[in-house]
Design an enzyme around this catalytic site. Structure first.
Site, PDB file in Angstrom:
ATOM      1  N   LYS A  50       0.826  -1.214   0.000  1.00 14.99           N
ATOM      2  CA  LYS A  50       0.000   0.000   0.000  1.00 14.99           C
ATOM      3  C   LYS A  50       0.857   1.260   0.000  1.00 14.99           C
ATOM      4  CE  LYS A  50      -2.371  -2.765  -0.424  1.00 14.99           C
ATOM      5  NZ  LYS A  50      -2.477  -4.219  -0.294  1.00 14.99           N
ATOM      6  N   ALA A 113       9.404 -22.351  16.388  1.00 18.98           N
ATOM      7  CA  ALA A 113       9.005 -23.314  17.416  1.00 18.98           C
ATOM      8  C   ALA A 113       8.278 -24.468  16.753  1.00 18.98           C
ATOM      9  CB  ALA A 113       8.102 -22.634  18.429  1.00 18.98           C
ATOM     10  N   ASP A 308      -4.239 -17.190   8.020  1.00 17.29           N
ATOM     11  CA  ASP A 308      -4.075 -17.882   6.732  1.00 17.29           C
ATOM     12  C   ASP A 308      -3.915 -19.389   6.885  1.00 17.29           C
ATOM     13  OD1 ASP A 308      -4.152 -15.396   5.622  1.00 17.29           O
ATOM     14  OD2 ASP A 308      -2.193 -15.486   4.654  1.00 17.29           O
ATOM     15  N   HIS A 441     -23.233  14.076   2.378  1.00 13.06           N
ATOM     16  CA  HIS A 441     -23.209  14.594   1.007  1.00 13.06           C
ATOM     17  C   HIS A 441     -22.185  15.722   0.905  1.00 13.06           C
ATOM     18  CE1 HIS A 441     -24.630  15.863  -2.920  1.00 13.06           C
ATOM     19  NE2 HIS A 441     -24.604  17.118  -2.453  1.00 13.06           N
TER      20      HIS A 441
END
Ligand SMILES: Cc1cc2nc3c(=O)[nH]c(=O)nc-3n(C[C@H](O)[C@H](O)[C@H](O)COP(=O)(O)OP(=O)(O)OC[C@H]3O[C@@H](n4cnc5c(N)ncnc54)[C@H](O)[C@@H]3O)c2cc1C
Length: 455
Positions: A50, A113, A308, A441
Site C-alpha cells: 500500500k 518453534a 491464513d 453529502h
C-alpha cells in the site's frame, strides 16, 4: 521449565493480535516468531504494497493534473525513495507492535518453534532446544506463496530473475519490463504500481478473467482501466516454462515467448503447516489447511488455529477477527466466527472493494436475487474528483427478504466505503432500513443509497 497460559506460533496479524487480546485478559502469553513480528502483512504484504501504491497514486495525479487545471513538470517516481519510505513505515509499525507486546508483558521469542507432544492437560512446544508447556496453543503460522512445477522456476528464483512478493517489495532498481504470472490481487496491485513507475508490465493469467472470484462486471472494468494505463494482459494463457530472460506460455494450443527483465510469481498462497509438528498431537488438515470450527478450535482440545493457516479467507482482517474469536473461546466468552461478511479490496488505481455474493455466485447457488448497477458518476463528489472515471457500484439483493447480500464497488474511496456495506450485511439490514440511513453529502458512498432506490 515455565508453563504458559497460551503459546502462540507465528507473529503475524493472527498471532500478535491474539497475544494482545489474551494478555489484556491477564493470560501469561509467549509468542514465537521465526522471521519478523508483524508477519507477511506488515513486512512483505498489505502495508508495504500500500505504501508503493500510494506513491503511484500521487504520481498519477501529478502527471495527469492538467485534467484538473493543475500542471507540473518533471514528475517522476523515485523508486529508491519509495522503497526507503516503505521501509520506514514498516519499521515504525513493527516497533509499535513490539512496544505493545512489551507493555502487556507478552514474552517474544524470535525463533521458530515446533509442537512436540501433549499430555492430558498440557501441550509441549520446543524452540532452540528449550521446552515450553501450555494448556492453550494458537497456531498462526500463516501462509507461503504457491510454487507451481514450471520448468525453470527454481533456477530463476535462485538467480533473482524470478521474484515473489517478498523480493519485489524490496527491489531497489526498477526493471525495464516485468512479467507477472497470476492476475489475482497481489499480481494486479504490483502491476498497478510498476506500470505507473514506467515498467512495461504483462500479466499472464490462466483463467479467462482477472481478479479471481471478483464479480465479472467489476473485474472487466478494472482490466479495461489497467489496459488503458498500459498493462498488457494474456488471459487464458498457461505458462509452460521460464528461461534465462523469457517466459514461455501456451495460448489455444500455440506456444509463444515473452522477453522480460524480471518475473513476479503470484499465483496464490497456501497455508504454512509443514514441519511445525502438527502430526505429533494429531491436528487434522485438509488440503494442507488446518481444519477449524467456528470457535477456531482444531480437533485437538486446547489447540486453535487462526489466520491464513486455516485457509478459510486469507486476509489480514479475517486473521484479526479469528484471533479474537480464538481468545474469547479460551476465556469462556461466547463468540463465533462468521464468513458471510468479509470485505475484500484490491488497492489498484481505481480501487475495487467487494463483499458478499457476486452475480455469478448468486446464480450458481440458485438464489432468488436481483442485481442493480449504478454509475459512480451519479455522485457529485466522484464527478468533482475523478475526471473521465468509469466506476460503478453493484448491489446484489435477496428478492425474498429484501436485504443486501452483495456489494461490489470500483472507483475512488471504495476501500473506505466497503465497511459500511459490511455492517449492512453483517446485521442483515433490510433495504427499507438502509434507505432511512443518512449518508453524508457529497460523498462517493451515496451511490450505494442511490442504487437502493433502483431496486
Ligand atoms: C503482497 C501481499 C499483499 C497483501 N495485501 C493484503 C491486504 O491489502 N489486505 C489484507 O487483508 N491482506 C493482504 N494480504 C494477506 C495478508 O498478508 C495475510 O492474510 C495475513 O498476513 C495473514 O496473517 P497471519 O497472521 O495468518 O499470517 P502471516 O502474516 O503469514 O504470519 C505468520 C507468521 O508466522 C511465522 N511462523 C511460521 N512458522 C513459524 C514457526 N514454526 N515458529 C515461529 N514462527 C513461525 C512466520 O514467519 C510469519 O511471520 C497480502 C499478502 C501479500 C503477500
Amino acid at each position: 521449565m515455565e508453563k504458559f497460559d497460551l503459546i502462540i506460533l507465528g507473529g503475524g496479524p493472527a498471532g500478535y493480535l491474539a497475544a494482545e487480546r489474551a494478555a489484556q485478559a491477564d493470560m501469561n502469553v509467549i509468542l514465537f516468531e521465526k522471521r519478523a513480528i508483524g508477519g507477511v502483512c506488515l513486512n512483505e504484504g498489505c502495508i508495504p504494497s500500500k505504501a508503493l501504491l500510494n506513491s503511484a497514486k500521487i504520481y498519477e495525479y501529478a502527471a495527469h493534473g492538467e485534467k484538473y487545471g493543475v500542471t507540473a513538470t518533471g514528475v517522476a517516481i523515485n523508486h529508491k525513495a519509495v522503497i526507503t519510505r516503505k521501509n520506514k513505515i514498516v519499521k515504525q509499525l513493527v516497533s509499535g507492535i513490539g512496544m505493545t507486546m512489551k507493555k502487556l508483558k507478552v514474552t517474544i521469542v524470535d525463533k521458530p518453534a515446533v509442537i512436540t507432544g501433549k499430555s492430558a492437560d498440557c501441550i509441549t512446544v520446543v524452540s532452540d532446544g528449550i521446552e515450553y508447556k501450555t494448556s492453550k496453543l494458537l497456531i498462526a503460522t500463516g501462509s507461503v506463496p504457491i510454487m507451481p512445477p514450471i520448468p525453470g522456476l527454481s533456477e530463476g528464483l535462485k538467480n533473482g530473475f524470478i521474484l515473489t512478493n517478498r523480493e519485489i517489495l524490496d527491489l531497489d532498481v526498477l526493471p525495464e519490463s516485468l512479467v507477472i504470472i497470476g492476475g489475482g490481487v497481489i499480481g494486479l496491485e504490483m502491476a498497478s504500481y510498476f506500470n505507473s513507475a514506467g515498467v512495461k508490465v504483462t500479466i499472464i493469467e490462466m483463467l479467462n478473467k482477472i481478479a479471481g472470484p471478483t464479480d465479472a462486471e467489476i473485474s472487466d472494468i478494472l482490466q479495461k482501466n489497467l489496459k488503458k494505463n498500459g498493462v498488457d494482459f494474456k488471459l487464458s494463457c498457461k505458462v509452460t516454462s521460464i528461461g534465462k530472460d523469457s517466459v514461455t506460455y501456451e495460448e489455444n494450443g500455440a506456444s509463444s515467448s515473452l522477453q522480460t527483465s524480471k518475473v513476479l510469481i503470484s499465483i496464490g498462497r497456501k497455508p504454512f503447516t509443514e514441519n511445525i509438528g502438527l502430526e505429533s498431537i494429531g491436528v487434522y488438515t485438509e488440503r494442507g489447511a488446518i481444519v477449524t470450527d467456528d470457535n477456531m478450535r482444531t480437533n485437538v482440545t486446547g489447540v486453535y488455529a487462526a489466520g491464513d493457516v486455516n485457509g478459510k479467507s486469507m486476509l489480514a482482517h479475517t486473521a484479526y477477527r479469528e484471533s479474537e474469536v480464538s481468545v474469547n473461546h479460551m476465556l469462556g466468552k461466547r463468540d463465533i466466527m462468521r464468513y458471510n461478511a468479509v470485505p475484500s479490496v484490491i488497492y489498484t488505481n481505481p480501487e475495487v472493494a467487494c463483499i458478499g455474493e457476486t452475480e455469478e455466485s448468486a446464480k450458481e447457488k440458485g438464489l432468488n436475487f436481483k442485481a442493480v448497477t449504478v454509475s459512480m458518476r451519479m455522485s457529485g463528489r466522484y464527478m468533482a474528483e475523478v475526471e473521465g472515471g468509469n466506476g460503478i457500484a453493484k448491489l446484489i439483493v435477496d428478492e425474498k427478504y429484501k436485504r443486501l447480500i452483495g456489494v461490489h464497488l470500483i472507483g475512488s474511496y471504495a476501500s473506505e466505503i466497503i465497511y459500511g456495506a459490511a455492517i449492512m450485511l453483517e446485521t442483515e439490514m433490510r433495504i427499507d432500513d438502509i434507505k432511512e440511513v443518512i449518508f453524508p453529502h457529497p460523498t462517493v458512498s451515496e451511490v450505494i443509497r442511490e442504487a437502493l432506490f433502483e431496486i
